[in-house]
Design a protein around this motif. Structure first.
Motif, short mmCIF file in Angstrom:
data_model
loop_
_atom_site.label_atom_id
_atom_site.label_comp_id
_atom_site.label_asym_id
_atom_site.label_seq_id
_atom_site.Cartn_x
_atom_site.Cartn_y
_atom_site.Cartn_z
N TRP A 30 0.84 -1.21 0.00
CA TRP A 30 0.00 0.00 0.00
C TRP A 30 0.87 1.25 0.00
O TRP A 30 0.53 2.26 -0.64
CB TRP A 30 -0.96 0.00 1.18
CG TRP A 30 -2.12 -0.94 0.96
CD1 TRP A 30 -2.31 -2.15 1.56
CD2 TRP A 30 -3.23 -0.75 0.09
NE1 TRP A 30 -3.47 -2.72 1.10
CE2 TRP A 30 -4.07 -1.89 0.19
CE3 TRP A 30 -3.61 0.26 -0.80
CZ2 TRP A 30 -5.24 -2.04 -0.53
CZ3 TRP A 30 -4.79 0.10 -1.52
CH2 TRP A 30 -5.58 -1.02 -1.39
N LEU A 33 1.88 1.84 -3.46
CA LEU A 33 0.79 2.45 -4.21
C LEU A 33 0.71 3.96 -3.92
O LEU A 33 0.54 4.77 -4.84
CB LEU A 33 -0.55 1.78 -3.87
CG LEU A 33 -1.78 2.38 -4.52
CD1 LEU A 33 -1.68 2.32 -6.04
CD2 LEU A 33 -3.03 1.67 -4.04
N GLU A 34 0.86 4.32 -2.66
CA GLU A 34 0.87 5.73 -2.27
C GLU A 34 1.99 6.48 -3.00
O GLU A 34 1.79 7.57 -3.54
CB GLU A 34 1.04 5.82 -0.77
CG GLU A 34 1.03 7.22 -0.21
CD GLU A 34 1.22 7.18 1.29
OE1 GLU A 34 0.33 7.65 1.99
OE2 GLU A 34 2.27 6.67 1.77
N SER A 35 3.16 5.86 -3.04
CA SER A 35 4.30 6.46 -3.72
C SER A 35 4.04 6.60 -5.22
O SER A 35 4.42 7.60 -5.83
CB SER A 35 5.56 5.63 -3.48
OG SER A 35 5.89 5.62 -2.11
N CYS A 37 1.13 7.03 -6.64
CA CYS A 37 0.20 8.16 -6.80
C CYS A 37 0.95 9.49 -6.75
O CYS A 37 0.73 10.37 -7.59
CB CYS A 37 -0.88 8.13 -5.72
SG CYS A 37 -2.08 6.81 -5.94
N LEU A 38 1.84 9.63 -5.78
CA LEU A 38 2.62 10.85 -5.67
C LEU A 38 3.52 11.04 -6.90
O LEU A 38 3.67 12.16 -7.41
CB LEU A 38 3.47 10.84 -4.40
CG LEU A 38 2.70 11.07 -3.11
CD1 LEU A 38 3.58 10.76 -1.91
CD2 LEU A 38 2.18 12.49 -3.04
N VAL A 40 3.01 9.94 -10.00
CA VAL A 40 2.21 10.35 -11.16
C VAL A 40 1.84 11.82 -11.04
O VAL A 40 1.90 12.57 -12.01
CB VAL A 40 0.97 9.45 -11.32
CG1 VAL A 40 0.02 10.02 -12.36
CG2 VAL A 40 1.37 8.04 -11.70
N GLY A 41 1.49 12.25 -9.84
CA GLY A 41 1.20 13.66 -9.62
C GLY A 41 2.40 14.53 -9.95
O GLY A 41 2.29 15.55 -10.64
N GLN A 48 1.53 18.17 -3.93
CA GLN A 48 1.07 17.06 -3.10
C GLN A 48 -0.42 17.23 -2.78
O GLN A 48 -1.17 16.27 -2.75
CB GLN A 48 1.89 16.96 -1.82
CG GLN A 48 3.27 16.41 -2.06
CD GLN A 48 4.06 16.28 -0.77
OE1 GLN A 48 4.12 17.21 0.02
NE2 GLN A 48 4.67 15.14 -0.58
N THR A 51 -2.48 16.32 -5.78
CA THR A 51 -2.47 14.86 -5.92
C THR A 51 -3.40 14.22 -4.89
O THR A 51 -4.15 13.30 -5.20
CB THR A 51 -1.03 14.32 -5.77
OG1 THR A 51 -0.21 14.93 -6.77
CG2 THR A 51 -0.99 12.81 -5.93
N VAL A 55 -6.57 11.78 -5.43
CA VAL A 55 -6.71 10.47 -4.76
C VAL A 55 -8.05 10.39 -4.05
O VAL A 55 -8.72 9.35 -4.06
CB VAL A 55 -5.52 10.21 -3.81
CG1 VAL A 55 -5.77 9.00 -2.94
CG2 VAL A 55 -4.23 10.06 -4.60
N ILE A 58 -10.53 9.52 -6.59
CA ILE A 58 -10.44 8.09 -6.89
C ILE A 58 -11.18 7.29 -5.81
O ILE A 58 -11.96 6.38 -6.12
CB ILE A 58 -8.97 7.63 -6.95
CG1 ILE A 58 -8.26 8.26 -8.15
CG2 ILE A 58 -8.87 6.11 -7.03
CD1 ILE A 58 -6.75 8.07 -8.14
#
Length: 68
Positions: A30, A33-35, A37-38, A40-41, A48, A51, A55, A58
């Motif tokens: 997880w 996954l958080e990383s 997302c950051l 891609v932002g 941040q 982003t 999220v 989403i």
């Protein structure tokens, strides 16, 4: 599920598996996954906060069943 969703999942799930396979636990996966997302932002020049707002969008889509 739409054909587009199926197509995305067919491509993304094997790639995601390659990325997280080295993680020993689900919590670590997880965090990856958080990383992602950051990252891609950042790739798109988003802050941040921007982003995080995306999220949240989403999460709302997942909660309401709009995205499966």
């Amino acid at each position: 599920m739409t054909a587009e969703t199926d197509a995305h999942n067919a491509v993304l799930l094997p790639l995601l598996r390659l990325i997280v396979d080295h993680a020993d636990t689900e919590p670590v996966q997880w965090v990856i996954l958080e990383s992602l997302c950051l990252a891609v932002g950042r790739l798109h020049g988003r802050s941040q906060r921007d982003t995080a707002l995306f999220v949240e969008t989403i999460a709302e889509r997942l909660t309401t069943g709009e995205r499966t």
